[in-house]
Design a protein around this motif. Structure first.
Motif, short mmCIF file in Angstrom:
data_model
loop_
_atom_site.label_atom_id
_atom_site.label_comp_id
_atom_site.label_asym_id
_atom_site.label_seq_id
_atom_site.Cartn_x
_atom_site.Cartn_y
_atom_site.Cartn_z
N ASP A 67 -2.34 1.37 11.72
CA ASP A 67 -1.91 0.68 12.94
C ASP A 67 -2.29 1.47 14.19
O ASP A 67 -2.78 0.90 15.17
CB ASP A 67 -0.39 0.46 12.91
N ALA A 68 -2.07 2.77 14.16
CA ALA A 68 -2.35 3.61 15.33
C ALA A 68 -3.86 3.71 15.60
O ALA A 68 -4.27 3.85 16.76
CB ALA A 68 -1.76 5.01 15.11
N VAL A 123 3.46 7.94 0.85
CA VAL A 123 2.13 8.24 1.37
C VAL A 123 1.47 6.98 1.90
O VAL A 123 0.85 6.97 2.98
CB VAL A 123 1.25 8.90 0.28
N PHE A 124 1.59 5.88 1.16
CA PHE A 124 0.95 4.63 1.57
C PHE A 124 1.65 3.99 2.76
O PHE A 124 1.00 3.38 3.61
CB PHE A 124 0.87 3.67 0.38
N LEU A 125 2.96 4.15 2.84
CA LEU A 125 3.67 3.64 4.01
C LEU A 125 3.27 4.41 5.26
O LEU A 125 3.14 3.83 6.35
CB LEU A 125 5.18 3.71 3.77
N ARG A 126 3.06 5.72 5.13
CA ARG A 126 2.57 6.49 6.27
C ARG A 126 1.12 6.14 6.59
O ARG A 126 0.72 6.11 7.77
CB ARG A 126 2.70 7.99 5.99
N ALA A 127 0.33 5.86 5.56
CA ALA A 127 -1.06 5.46 5.80
C ALA A 127 -1.13 4.16 6.60
O ALA A 127 -2.02 3.97 7.44
CB ALA A 127 -1.80 5.31 4.48
N ILE A 128 -0.18 3.26 6.36
CA ILE A 128 -0.12 2.02 7.14
C ILE A 128 0.13 2.34 8.61
O ILE A 128 -0.46 1.73 9.50
CB ILE A 128 0.97 1.10 6.57
N GLN A 129 1.02 3.31 8.87
CA GLN A 129 1.26 3.72 10.26
C GLN A 129 -0.03 4.24 10.90
O GLN A 129 -0.32 3.97 12.06
CB GLN A 129 2.34 4.79 10.31
N VAL A 130 -0.79 5.01 10.13
CA VAL A 130 -2.07 5.53 10.63
C VAL A 130 -3.04 4.38 10.90
O VAL A 130 -3.73 4.35 11.93
CB VAL A 130 -2.67 6.54 9.64
#
Length: 494
Positions: free
Chosen positions: A88-89, A79-86
């Motif tokens: 960045d975007a 979840v936190f790794l995906r949050a990092i992608q968010v």
């Protein structure tokens, strides 16, 4: 739990509460304008919560927490790794909110974005770090096991100065360690301190109910936020006065609660006689005027050895006069607006009182709206009201010390002890000096404003209790449960 990033939540929808995965209005019947402190424009109209909304948020968190605690560590980490992608975007959207809502300069807003992103990455490493242990015990045939388990529901009350970071600093590790969270952001920053984070975690696939945002009037939901029977831990960042109140309420609650209180500061930056004066000047200016001095770790007092005092003061004044103030969105702006009129009036009162007390006001200027140009006082008495107050504004003060012992005495002459700094060319001397400072943190040859997600953060004296970051926050947001196992029948005396 979804593994894909969902449709982004639109910033224009930020208007009230986020409870149990639903974006909705508060039930109080009242609305509060969320304003840009630089130009006064309305960023959002927040429909405020009442106690029923708060109760629903806590109950949603409680209902969702048990299943979340049972998820695999890797699933929580993802979840936190995906949050990092968010992050960045949506970087420019996030930076823009911080500039417009909290009055952050573009530099500070970018620093805060980085801090939140770093906190999310650190949180992704926490799930497998909640380790227990097995210990020998002096009873034949017995084994002793200590398990480290989630607390349950964590309540977070966050401030307006670094709103996104200081909310996420509690939210991310609490979630990573298997807890659910209810956060009450500051009235000044309901979006960047709460709703914006909720939209990022929602987009990253965090299941509904695990993160809830309640925006409500303190008179309506303030005390009840801590007194409510569901939260096991209250994490508060703010003033010492309010922190004391939170602590008292936590002890009065039906079920006693753990608390983490990160409170006020009065950070000394000490310049010893062998310091690199130019480096000390640049650090003192940046550490004082970053985000208009509205930081608990901000360099509040600059204590300078008499042998380098005149040289330091001359260079400091010259450097401060180069700082640009005004529109926080412009890249060259170093000093932007104070968060609101009440805070600005407080700064002006400090300036008037210091002048009346005889402090030398060598750099100044009148406010332009809520923008207060950099102010500098020299030859300040370390026991004066100016030096003993936490100045949450762009006011720098310089105190002269007779020698190293005098500098240490004055550094410790305060009832708070969050951050501190010392400048010297001698590493051993700096270390010896640091260990005598009564503070939770001391930085040798660097600014007082330091917070890394894997390094301990916390204060002493009236600067609070508890520790953030890394293994320290694992200990705060979990509890230890002892289980013993008797493998062979035990003989009892009767």
């Amino acid at each position: 739990m979804t593994s894909a990033v969902s449709t982004p939540h639109k910033a224009t929808d930020f208007s009230g509460q986020y409870i149990d995965g639903i974006w909705r209005a508060g039930r109080s019947g009242r609305c509060q304008a969320d304003r840009n402190p630089y130009d006064g424009s309305v960023l959002a109209d927040i429909t405020l919560a009442n106690r029923q909304d708060l109760d629903e948020a806590y109950r949603a968190a409680e209902a969702a927490q048990s299943a979340w605690a049972r998820t695999l560590p890797s699933e929580r980490s993802e979840v936190f790794l995906r949050a990092i992608q968010v992050m960045d975007a949506r970087k420019e959207e996030i930076v823009s909110w911080l500039i417009r809502e909290s009055g952050s300069t573009r530099l500070k807003a970018s620093m805060e974005w980085s801090a939140v992103r770093g906190g999310m990455f650190e949180a992704s490493t926490l799930p497998p770090r909640a380790c227990g242990r097995i210990q020998p015990i002096d009873i034949e045939g017995r084994e002793s096991r200590t398990y480290r388990v989630p607390l349950g529901v964590v309540g977070v009350i966050s401030p307006w100065n670094w709103p996104m970071h200081l909310s996420n600093r509690s939210i991310a590790p609490a979630l990573a360690l298997g807890n659910a969270v209810v956060v009450k952001p500051s009235d000044e920053t309901p979006v960047s301190g709460g709703l914006l984070l909720a939209s990022i975690y929602e987009e990253a696939g965090l299941p509904p109910g695990l993160l809830n945002v309640v925006n409500g009037d303190v008179a309506e939901v303030g005390d009840e936020f801590t007194l409510h029977p569901i939260p096991k831990f209250i994490s508060f960042t703010g003033s010492t006065k309010v922190g004391r109140r939170i602590g008292e309420l936590a002890m009065r609650a039906t079920a006693l609660k753990r608390v983490g209180l990160e409170l006020g500061g009065n950070a000394p930056l000490v310049v010893l006689d062998d310091a690199d004066v130019d480096q000390a000047v640049r650090a003192a200016v940046f550490g004082r005027f970053l985000h208009q001095g509205q930081i608990c770790m901000s360099t509040n007092r600059i204590v300078v050895d008499a042998s380098v005092y005149d040289d330091f003061t001359e260079r400091f004044i010259a450097h401060v006069r180069t700082l640009k103030h005004g529109d926080p969105n412009l890249p060259e702006t170093a000093v932007g607006p104070i968060i609101n009129r009440r805070q600005l009036d407080g700064m002006l009162a400090h300036i008037d009182a210091a002048r009346s007390a005889g402090a030398r006001h060598v750099v100044g200027g009148d406010p332009e709206g809520l923008v207060l140009p950099p102010q500098v006082f020299i030859d300040v008495d370390n026991q004066s009201a100016l030096a003993q107050s936490e100045l949450f504004g762009p006011i720098a003060l310089i105190v002269k010390a007779k020698d190293e012992a005098d500098a240490l005495r004055m550094a410790n002459q305060t009832d708070v002890g969050l951050s501190s700094a010392v400048f010297t060319r001698d590493e051993g001397r700096g270390l010896r000096f640091s260990l005598q400072i009564e503070a939770g943190m001391t930085h040798i040859n660097d600014i007082t404003v330091n917070d890394s997600p894997n390094i301990m953060f916390g204060g002493e004296k009236n600067s609070g209790i508890g520790r953030f970051n890394g293994d320290w926050i694992v200990a705060e947001f979990t509890r230890e449960h002892l289980v013993t196992l008797q493998r062979t029948p035990r003989r009892y005396p009767f």
